[in-house]
Design an enzyme around this catalytic site. Structure first.
Site, PDB file in Angstrom:
ATOM      1  N   LYS A  15       1.313  -1.353  -0.718  1.00 25.45           N
ATOM      2  CA  LYS A  15      -0.035  -0.256   0.162  1.00 25.45           C
ATOM      3  C   LYS A  15       1.135   1.008  -0.380  1.00 25.45           C
ATOM      4  CE  LYS A  15      -2.178  -1.043   3.620  1.00 25.45           C
ATOM      5  NZ  LYS A  15      -1.967  -2.426   3.993  1.00 25.45           N
ATOM      6  N   ARG A  89      -9.391   1.338   9.059  1.00 22.05           N
ATOM      7  CA  ARG A  89      -8.808  -0.357   9.393  1.00 22.05           C
ATOM      8  C   ARG A  89     -10.320  -1.169  10.451  1.00 22.05           C
ATOM      9  NH1 ARG A  89      -3.238   0.570   8.744  1.00 22.05           N
ATOM     10  NH2 ARG A  89      -2.032  -1.058   9.949  1.00 22.05           N
ATOM     11  N   ARG A 123      11.565  -6.118   4.083  1.00 23.39           N
ATOM     12  CA  ARG A 123      10.788  -4.741   3.785  1.00 23.39           C
ATOM     13  C   ARG A 123      12.222  -4.506   4.836  1.00 23.39           C
ATOM     14  NH1 ARG A 123       5.155  -2.272   5.412  1.00 23.39           N
ATOM     15  NH2 ARG A 123       5.677  -3.429   6.921  1.00 23.39           N
ATOM     16  N   ARG A 170      11.262  -2.224   9.844  1.00 28.81           N
ATOM     17  CA  ARG A 170      10.592  -1.242  10.879  1.00 28.81           C
ATOM     18  C   ARG A 170      10.326  -1.920  12.317  1.00 28.81           C
ATOM     19  NH1 ARG A 170       4.586  -0.084   8.044  1.00 28.81           N
ATOM     20  NH2 ARG A 170       4.210  -0.844   9.350  1.00 28.81           N
ATOM     21  N   ARG A 181      -0.228  -8.873  13.436  1.00 27.12           N
ATOM     22  CA  ARG A 181      -0.593  -7.373  12.556  1.00 27.12           C
ATOM     23  C   ARG A 181      -1.894  -8.013  11.298  1.00 27.12           C
ATOM     24  NH1 ARG A 181       4.667  -5.692  10.812  1.00 27.12           N
ATOM     25  NH2 ARG A 181       3.606  -4.029   8.906  1.00 27.12           N
TER      26      ARG A 181
HETATM   27  P1  AMP Z   1       1.001   0.598   8.969  1.00 25.67           P
HETATM   28  O1  AMP Z   1       2.047   1.588   8.439  1.00 25.67           O
HETATM   29  O2  AMP Z   1       0.155   0.946   8.275  1.00 25.67           O
HETATM   30  O3  AMP Z   1       1.299  -0.855   8.400  1.00 25.67           O
HETATM   31  O4  AMP Z   1       0.620   0.777  10.160  1.00 25.67           O
HETATM   32  C1  AMP Z   1       1.185   0.370  10.918  1.00 25.67           C
HETATM   33  C2  AMP Z   1       0.475   0.460  12.510  1.00 25.67           C
HETATM   34  O5  AMP Z   1       0.187   2.284  12.525  1.00 25.67           O
HETATM   35  C3  AMP Z   1      -0.998  -0.040  12.941  1.00 25.67           C
HETATM   36  O6  AMP Z   1      -0.219  -1.261  13.641  1.00 25.67           O
HETATM   37  C4  AMP Z   1      -1.021   0.278  13.733  1.00 25.67           C
HETATM   38  O7  AMP Z   1      -1.361  -0.035  15.536  1.00 25.67           O
HETATM   39  C5  AMP Z   1      -0.988   1.817  13.370  1.00 25.67           C
HETATM   40  N1  AMP Z   1      -2.234   1.790  13.019  1.00 25.67           N
HETATM   41  C6  AMP Z   1      -2.289   2.512  11.768  1.00 25.67           C
HETATM   42  N2  AMP Z   1      -2.897   2.793  10.976  1.00 25.67           N
HETATM   43  C7  AMP Z   1      -4.128   3.356  11.665  1.00 25.67           C
HETATM   44  C8  AMP Z   1      -5.240   2.661  12.117  1.00 25.67           C
HETATM   45  N3  AMP Z   1      -6.218   3.573  10.508  1.00 25.67           N
HETATM   46  N4  AMP Z   1      -5.902   2.849  12.879  1.00 25.67           N
HETATM   47  C9  AMP Z   1      -5.411   2.278  14.500  1.00 25.67           C
HETATM   48  N5  AMP Z   1      -3.996   1.518  14.478  1.00 25.67           N
HETATM   49  C10 AMP Z   1      -3.546   2.528  13.186  1.00 25.67           C
END
Ligand code: AMP
Length: 230
Positions: A15, A89, A123, A170, A181
């Site tokens: 994404k 989410r 990654r 990360r 996740r």
């Molecule tokens: P991502 O970079 O999208 O994989 O997000 C990394 C982490 O950020 C996730 O595992 C959540 O802990 C938090 N996070 C990102 N977007 C959201 C969202 N829309 N709602 C809740 N937590 C989020």
């Protein structure tokens, strides 16, 4: 012409990579809640300190926090539109979004779960600018489909092409956190697909089985053929 998009898919689908490219090509704003949250943690802001444990564990940050971020970022977005990466989410966030803005289409990334762990472990991100790389070299056939995803490496190992910053993994790209996740995605995020389908939103299903340039071309062509881009 304005286009308001969601890019949807499990962690590791790409994404962030595709939305960064679409931001450049289409002149729209990439709104990544994950990027905003990681930046807060990095800067050790009050919010960053509060949410760090959620990111570390791989669970969702409280809804009101991410909804506020998205409201703010949409107001700041380019007049050409935006692409939401990592939001919504869960169903609560999806419903909150309806009160904030209209969405023209959902880009729904399709990728087998078997590949995701390998991609997430491979990654690397730039600790300075967030640019995304990957050392995984995937060439597999699953259900008769070839997944040919070559590594996305920088010119100089460990150094970002864009800003010269050091590449890191990360914090949440560790096997145990990745597994959580993926479970969180299945339980809370995946139901959004059915919800949006039942609402008749425009879906663009994209199979992720080639390198990013190919995927982005598929997305742009699909947007054009639906009259969402001129
Ligand atoms: P991502 O970079 O999208 O994989 O997000 C990394 C982490 O950020 C996730 O595992 C959540 O802990 C938090 N996070 C990102 N977007 C959201 C969202 N829309 N709602 C809740 N937590 C989020």
């Amino acid at each position: 012409m304005m286009v308001r998009l969601i890019i949807f898919g499990p962690p590791g689908a790409g994404k962030g990579t595709y939305s960064a490219k679409l931001e450049k090509i289409l002149g729209i704003t990439k709104i990544s809640t994950g990027d905003v949250l990681r930046e807060e943690v990095k800067r050790r802001t009050e919010l960053g300190v509060k949410i760090e444990k959620y990111l570390e564990k791989g669970v969702l940050v409280p809804d009101d926090i991410v909804i506020e971020i998205v409201k703010r970022e949409i107001l700041r977005a380019s007049p050409r539109g935006f692409i939401l990466d990592g939001f919504p989410r869960n169903l609560y966030q999806a419903k909150a979004l309806e009160k904030i803005t209209t969405i023209d289409a959902i880009i729904n990334l399709l990728i087998p779960e078997e590949i995701l762990i390998e991609k997430l472990l491979g990654r690397r991100i730039c600790s300075r600018c967030g640019e995304i790389y990957n050392v995984a070299n995937i060439d597999r056939i699953i259900d008769g489909i070839r997944y040919l995803l070559p590594p996305l490496t920088p010119q100089r190992e460990g150094v970002c092409d864009k800003c010269g910053g050091p590449l890191i993994m990360r914090e949440d790209d560790k096997v145990e956190v990745i597994k959580r996740r993926l479970r969180v995605y299945k339980e809370y995020s995946e139901p959004i697909i059915e919800y949006y389908r039942s609402k008749g939103l425009e879906f663009i299903d994209i199979l992720v089985n080639r390198e990013p340039e190919v995927i982005v071309r598929r997305i742009v062509n699909a947007l054009k053929s639906r009259g969402l881009l001129t």
